[in-house]
Design a protein around this motif. Structure first.
Motif, PDB file in Angstrom:
ATOM      1  N   ARG A 240       0.825  -1.208   0.000  1.00  0.00           N
ATOM      2  CA  ARG A 240       0.000   0.000   0.000  1.00  0.00           C
ATOM      3  C   ARG A 240       0.854   1.251   0.000  1.00  0.00           C
ATOM      4  O   ARG A 240       0.500   2.262  -0.617  1.00  0.00           O
ATOM      5  N   PHE A 241       1.989   1.205   0.702  1.00  0.00           N
ATOM      6  CA  PHE A 241       2.881   2.368   0.815  1.00  0.00           C
ATOM      7  C   PHE A 241       4.284   1.942   0.372  1.00  0.00           C
ATOM      8  O   PHE A 241       5.123   1.595   1.203  1.00  0.00           O
ATOM      9  N   PRO A 242       4.553   1.955  -0.926  1.00  0.00           N
ATOM     10  CA  PRO A 242       5.833   1.440  -1.431  1.00  0.00           C
ATOM     11  C   PRO A 242       7.066   2.090  -0.805  1.00  0.00           C
ATOM     12  O   PRO A 242       8.091   1.426  -0.624  1.00  0.00           O
ATOM     13  N   SER A 243       6.981   3.381  -0.464  1.00  0.00           N
ATOM     14  CA  SER A 243       8.142   4.053   0.115  1.00  0.00           C
ATOM     15  C   SER A 243       8.500   3.520   1.491  1.00  0.00           C
ATOM     16  O   SER A 243       9.602   3.768   1.988  1.00  0.00           O
ATOM     17  N   LEU A 244       7.581   2.807   2.121  1.00  0.00           N
ATOM     18  CA  LEU A 244       7.848   2.291   3.459  1.00  0.00           C
ATOM     19  C   LEU A 244       8.560   0.945   3.433  1.00  0.00           C
ATOM     20  O   LEU A 244       8.940   0.434   4.487  1.00  0.00           O
ATOM     21  N   ARG A 245       8.742   0.365   2.252  1.00  0.00           N
ATOM     22  CA  ARG A 245       9.393  -0.941   2.205  1.00  0.00           C
ATOM     23  C   ARG A 245      10.767  -0.922   2.877  1.00  0.00           C
ATOM     24  O   ARG A 245      11.061  -1.783   3.709  1.00  0.00           O
ATOM     25  N   PRO A 246      11.654   0.023   2.539  1.00  0.00           N
ATOM     26  CA  PRO A 246      12.950   0.035   3.240  1.00  0.00           C
ATOM     27  C   PRO A 246      12.821   0.372   4.712  1.00  0.00           C
ATOM     28  O   PRO A 246      13.634  -0.050   5.524  1.00  0.00           O
ATOM     29  N   VAL A 247      11.774   1.120   5.076  1.00  0.00           N
ATOM     30  CA  VAL A 247      11.561   1.474   6.479  1.00  0.00           C
ATOM     31  C   VAL A 247      11.109   0.262   7.272  1.00  0.00           C
ATOM     32  O   VAL A 247      11.610  -0.024   8.364  1.00  0.00           O
ATOM     33  N   LEU A 248      10.155  -0.491   6.727  1.00  0.00           N
ATOM     34  CA  LEU A 248       9.655  -1.679   7.407  1.00  0.00           C
ATOM     35  C   LEU A 248      10.763  -2.708   7.587  1.00  0.00           C
ATOM     36  O   LEU A 248      10.791  -3.434   8.585  1.00  0.00           O
ATOM     37  N   ASP A 249      11.678  -2.753   6.627  1.00  0.00           N
ATOM     38  CA  ASP A 249      12.805  -3.676   6.749  1.00  0.00           C
ATOM     39  C   ASP A 249      13.690  -3.318   7.938  1.00  0.00           C
ATOM     40  O   ASP A 249      14.346  -4.187   8.514  1.00  0.00           O
ATOM     41  N   GLN A 250      13.737  -2.044   8.294  1.00  0.00           N
ATOM     42  CA  GLN A 250      14.640  -1.596   9.351  1.00  0.00           C
ATOM     43  C   GLN A 250      14.017  -1.644  10.739  1.00  0.00           C
ATOM     44  O   GLN A 250      14.726  -1.603  11.736  1.00  0.00           O
ATOM     45  N   LEU A 251      12.693  -1.732  10.804  1.00  0.00           N
ATOM     46  CA  LEU A 251      12.015  -1.737  12.089  1.00  0.00           C
ATOM     47  C   LEU A 251      12.077  -3.103  12.739  1.00  0.00           C
ATOM     48  O   LEU A 251      12.026  -4.132  12.071  1.00  0.00           O
ATOM     49  N   ASP A 252      12.158  -3.128  14.075  1.00  0.00           N
ATOM     50  CA  ASP A 252      12.012  -4.370  14.819  1.00  0.00           C
ATOM     51  C   ASP A 252      10.528  -4.617  14.993  1.00  0.00           C
ATOM     52  O   ASP A 252       9.866  -3.976  15.814  1.00  0.00           O
ATOM     53  N   THR A 253       9.993  -5.552  14.199  1.00  0.00           N
ATOM     54  CA  THR A 253       8.546  -5.766  14.221  1.00  0.00           C
ATOM     55  C   THR A 253       8.101  -6.677  15.342  1.00  0.00           C
ATOM     56  O   THR A 253       6.909  -6.800  15.602  1.00  0.00           O
TER      57      THR A 253
ATOM     58  N   GLY B 163      14.581   0.402  -2.178  1.00  0.00           N
ATOM     59  CA  GLY B 163      16.012   0.578  -1.995  1.00  0.00           C
ATOM     60  C   GLY B 163      16.365   1.590  -0.934  1.00  0.00           C
ATOM     61  O   GLY B 163      15.813   1.599   0.161  1.00  0.00           O
ATOM     62  N   PHE B 164      17.280   2.495  -1.269  1.00  0.00           N
ATOM     63  CA  PHE B 164      17.879   3.414  -0.298  1.00  0.00           C
ATOM     64  C   PHE B 164      16.860   4.404   0.247  1.00  0.00           C
ATOM     65  O   PHE B 164      16.131   5.043  -0.507  1.00  0.00           O
ATOM     66  N   ASN B 165      16.820   4.540   1.558  1.00  0.00           N
ATOM     67  CA  ASN B 165      15.913   5.486   2.213  1.00  0.00           C
ATOM     68  C   ASN B 165      16.606   6.847   2.307  1.00  0.00           C
ATOM     69  O   ASN B 165      17.080   7.267   3.363  1.00  0.00           O
ATOM     70  N   ARG B 166      16.663   7.544   1.178  1.00  0.00           N
ATOM     71  CA  ARG B 166      17.398   8.812   1.119  1.00  0.00           C
ATOM     72  C   ARG B 166      16.731   9.900   1.956  1.00  0.00           C
ATOM     73  O   ARG B 166      17.363  10.895   2.289  1.00  0.00           O
ATOM     74  N   ALA B 167      15.458   9.734   2.300  1.00  0.00           N
ATOM     75  CA  ALA B 167      14.757  10.752   3.080  1.00  0.00           C
ATOM     76  C   ALA B 167      15.402  10.979   4.439  1.00  0.00           C
ATOM     77  O   ALA B 167      15.444  12.104   4.934  1.00  0.00           O
ATOM     78  N   VAL B 168      15.917   9.914   5.063  1.00  0.00           N
ATOM     79  CA  VAL B 168      16.514  10.050   6.390  1.00  0.00           C
ATOM     80  C   VAL B 168      17.996   9.697   6.406  1.00  0.00           C
ATOM     81  O   VAL B 168      18.688  10.010   7.368  1.00  0.00           O
ATOM     82  N   SER B 169      18.489   9.038   5.362  1.00  0.00           N
ATOM     83  CA  SER B 169      19.888   8.623   5.342  1.00  0.00           C
ATOM     84  C   SER B 169      20.689   9.261   4.219  1.00  0.00           C
ATOM     85  O   SER B 169      21.887   9.003   4.102  1.00  0.00           O
ATOM     86  N   GLY B 170      20.059  10.080   3.387  1.00  0.00           N
ATOM     87  CA  GLY B 170      20.765  10.739   2.307  1.00  0.00           C
ATOM     88  C   GLY B 170      21.767  11.761   2.805  1.00  0.00           C
ATOM     89  O   GLY B 170      21.664  12.269   3.932  1.00  0.00           O
ATOM     90  N   THR B 171      22.742  12.049   1.986  1.00  0.00           N
ATOM     91  CA  THR B 171      23.746  13.072   2.317  1.00  0.00           C
ATOM     92  C   THR B 171      23.826  14.047   1.149  1.00  0.00           C
ATOM     93  O   THR B 171      24.411  13.740   0.117  1.00  0.00           O
ATOM     94  N   TYR B 172      23.205  15.198   1.332  1.00  0.00           N
ATOM     95  CA  TYR B 172      23.122  16.211   0.281  1.00  0.00           C
ATOM     96  C   TYR B 172      23.619  17.559   0.814  1.00  0.00           C
ATOM     97  O   TYR B 172      23.475  17.866   2.005  1.00  0.00           O
ATOM     98  N   ALA B 173      24.156  18.366  -0.085  1.00  0.00           N
ATOM     99  CA  ALA B 173      24.315  19.784   0.247  1.00  0.00           C
ATOM    100  C   ALA B 173      22.916  20.395   0.270  1.00  0.00           C
ATOM    101  O   ALA B 173      22.159  20.246  -0.684  1.00  0.00           O
TER     102      ALA B 173
END
Length: 549
Positions: A195-208, A295-305
Motif C-alpha cells: 500500500r505504501f511502497p516508500s515504506l518498504r525500506p523502512v519496514l525492513d529496518q524496524l524491529d517488528t 532501496g535506499f531510504n534517502r529521506a533520512v539517510s541521504g547526504t546532500y548539500a
C-alpha cells in the motif's frame, strides 16, 4: 557555481502481501571463504604404503581443491581437475541464487582406493544460507593419477553434489513473513509495503517483534528445463516459537503518508527525490517518501548539500549575534569573488536590498558578504547547539543526522554560508531545522515511541524566532516560494538550489511549515527548488489541508 534556490522549473520492491509468499530463485554467488579439515602436512598422514592404501598426494590434492573452491579461487580449483574450463563454469554457477556465504568444506580422513587406481575422498559441505541457517550435505571427490605422476580431481557434475546433473539443478525457495501486518500508523492503521511502497525500506529496518525466528525456506532439486521440483534437499529456518508481540505503532500518519507518496510519484518525474513531514511540537514523523520507492531510504539517510534552505541556519547565527536585522541594507550584486566567483540564480541582482529581501530572493552574494560576521566554527556551533545537527538521533531506524565541518579556507566558508561546501543534510534534517526555527525548540525526530534522546540543545530566543517566521512567510508571499502562495494556512518556506557538479543539473530543495507541520523535499537534478520540490510540497499540502490530530 553555487546558486540560490529560485522559483521556476517543473518537477519530477520488495515486500509482498502480508501472507507468506514463496519466492523461488535460481542457485549466485561465487563461493568465498573456507575452513578445510586439516592437511597432510599437519600430521594426518602419511598413510602406510600398501596395495589398496591411497597415496597421501591424492588426499593433499583433494584438500587443496576444496580449499580453493571454498575460498573463491575458482580458476585454481578448476586447474586441479581433469576439465578445468567446465569445472570453473560449474563452480561459478552452482550457488547462483542460493545466497551462500563463507562455506565450510571438510575432507574426510579415510579416503579409499578403487581397483582402477582412482582415489575417492569423501567430504562434507556446510553451506550457510543468508538468514536461514546452513545446508549440509556429503559428497565425494574422485581423484585420478595423471601421466606425470600427479593427481587431479576426475571432473563430473557429481563432484559438486551427488544429485547435480545435466538435467537437474538446485533452487532456493524462501518463505517470507512480511513485517507489514505488525506495523501500524499512529492510529492503528496497518502499514504495508504494497500500500505504501516508500515504506518498504523502512519496514525492513524496524524491529517488528514477530517473535518467529525470521524467514523459512528450502533447497529444492528441480528440473533444469521445466522447473518442476523433484525433491526437497533441505528445509531451513524455523517456525515461530512464541506468539507475536503487539504491533509496532509508529508515529506515521497513513493519510499524510499516502499523500506524500502520491505527490512524489507525480512530481519527481522519474528523478531521485525524497520528502519528510513531521510534527513541529514533538518531532514525530508523519510521512517519509522516496522516489524510487524501493532501496535506499534517502529521506533520512541521504547526504546532500542543502543549498539555500541552509540560510535558515545561517540567518539564525547572524540574528543571534545581532550581526544583521531584516531591515538592514545588504547589497545583492550579481557576482562576488572569494577565491572563486559566486553568483545568484540566472545572475540576478538586487541593489540596495534589505536582508529580508536577500532571504526571500535567496541572494547568495549578500549572504556570502556577511561571512566576516561569523567565526569560522560559529555556523557549525549554532547548528549543533540550537538545531541538534550532528548529534546522534534515535528515530527507531538508522539515520544520518547532518554534518557542518569547520571551513578549511575562506572560499569554503563563503560556500558554507549558502549551504554548499562540505555541509551535508537530508529532508529529515531540513524538516527538523524548519520546525526548530519556527518554534524555537528542537525536538529529536522520531518514528517509533520510547526512543532514547541523547541530544542536548538550547532554545532559540524570540529575537531569532520572530524574524525567521516573518522571513519564511515573506518568501512564500513575495519570494522564491510563490509556488505555495495560493494555499491557505499562513505557510512559510525557503527554497534551495544545490550545486552537484559542473556537468550535472542542480538539486532542487524546498523546506516549509504550515500549522504544526514542517516539511522538506529534495529533487535530484531538479534545477531549482521552487520549480521542482515546490510542486511536490504544494500537492502534498493540498491533499492534506488540516494538521494531524
Amino acid at each position: 557555481m553555487p546558486r540560490s534556490g529560485h522559483a521556476a522549473d517543473s518537477a519530477t520492491t520488495r515486500r509482498r502481501q502480508p501472507r507468506p509468499v514463496v519466492r523461488t530463485v535460481t542457485a549466485v554467488a561465487v563461493v568465498s571463504a573456507v575452513v578445510v579439515g586439516g592437511s597432510y602436512a599437519a600430521g594426518l598422514g602419511p598413510f602406510a604404503r600398501g596395495a589398496t592404501e591411497p597415496e597421501p598426494a591424492a588426499l593433499a590434492q583433494a584438500r587443496a581443491f576444496l580449499a580453493d573452491w571454498a575460498a573463491g579461487r575458482l580458476p585454481k580449483a578448476a586447474d586441479r581437475t581433469t576439465r578445468p574450463t567446465t569445472a570453473q563454469e560449474v563452480l561459478r554457477n552452482f550457488t547462483t541464487g542460493l545466497d551462500i556465504h563463507r562455506p565450510t568444506l571438510t575432507a574426510a580422513t579415510t579416503p579409499t582406493q578403487a581397483e582402477d587406481d582412482t582415489v575417492s575422498v569423501p567430504f562434507t559441505a556446510t553451506m550457510p544460507i543468508a538468514d536461514l541457517g546452513t545446508w549440509t550435505y556429503r559428497s565425494k571427490l574422485p581423484l585420478r593419477k595423471q601421466g606425470d605422476g600427479g593427481w587431479k580431481v576426475d571432473w563430473s557434475l557429481s563432484v559438486v553434489h551427488p544429485r547435480l546433473s545435466g538435467t537437474r539443478k538446485f533452487h532456493l525457495a524462501r518463505e517470507d513473513a512480511d513485517a507489514a501486518p505488525n506495523v501500524t500508523d499512529r492510529r492503528g492503521v496497518s502499514l504495508s509495503g504494497d500500500r505504501f511502497p516508500s515504506l518498504r525500506p523502512v519496514l525492513d529496518q524496524l524491529d517488528t517483534g514477530t517473535g518467529g525466528g525470521g524467514q523459512r525456506g528450502a533447497i529444492q532439486l528441480v528440473d533444469r528445463v521445466t522447473g518442476r521440483v523433484e525433491r526437497t534437499e533441505a528445509t531451513l529456518g524455523k517456525k515461530p516459537d512464541r506468539p507475536a508481540r503487539e504491533p509496532v505503532r509508529t508515529t506515521l500518519d497513513a493519510t499524510w503518508q499516502a499523500a506524500a507518496e502520491k505527490a512524489l510519484a507525480s512530481g519527481a518525474h522519474g528523478r531521485n527525490a525524497s520528502l519528510v513531514a513531521l510534527r513541529i511540537d514533538n518531532g514525530e514523523i508523519l510521512a517519509m517518501a522516496n522516489s524510487p520507492s524501493s532501496g535506499f531510504n534517502r529521506a533520512v539517510s541521504g547526504t546532500y548539500a542543502p543549498g539555500s534552505t541552509w540560510k535558515i541556519v545561517t540567518s539564525s547565527a547572524l540574528l543571534l549575534k545581532d550581526a544583521v536585522a531584516p531591515t538592514d541594507i545588504v547589497d545583492c550584486p550579481k557576482y562576488l569573488t572569494v577565491g572563486k566567483e559566486f553568483h545568484n540564480v540566472e545572475t540576478s541582482e538586487h541593489r540596495n536590498a534589505t536582508f529580508l529581501k536577500d532571504f526571500t530572493e535567496s541572494c547568495n552574494t549578500a549572504f556570502i558578504s556577511l561571512r566576516g560576521k561569523l567565526g569560522d566554527r560559529e555556523l557549525g556551533d549554532v547548528a549543533g547547539k540550537y538545531f541538534g545537527v550532528g548529534q546522534r538521533w534515535h528515530l527507531g531506524i538508522p539515520s544520518y543526522d547532518g554534518s557542518v565541518p569547520a571551513p578549511r579556507d575562506q572560499t569554503e566558508k563563503a560556500a558554507s554560508m549558502i549551504g554548499q561546501g562540505r555541509i551535508q543534510a537530508n529532508p529529515l534534517l531540513m524538516a527538523s531545522v524548519t520546525a526548530t526555527a519556527v518554534s524555537g525548540t528542537f525536538h529529536q525526530p522520531s518514528l517509533t515511541h520510547g526512543n532514547r534522546d541523547t541530544t542536548t540543545t538550547t532554545p532559540l530566543p524570540h529575537k531569532v524566532v520572530t524574524p525567521l517566521r516573518t522571513m519564511l512567510r515573506s518568501t512564500v508571499t513575495d519570494g522564491t516560494a510563490r509556488v505555495l502562495s495560493g494555499l491557505p494556512g499562513g505557510i512559510g518556506a525557503k527554497t534551495g538550489t544545490a550545486e552537484v557538479s559542473e556537468e550535472e543539473p542542480n538539486n532542487g530543495w524546498l523546506a516549509a511549515h504550515r500549522g504544526n507541520v514542517a516539511l522538506a523535499c529534495v529533487v535530484e537534478q531538479g534545477v531549482t527548488g521552487g520549480g521542482s520540490a515546490g510542486p511536490v510540497i504544494r500537492d502534498l499540502l493540498t491533499a492534506v489541508p488540516t494538521d494531524p490530530s
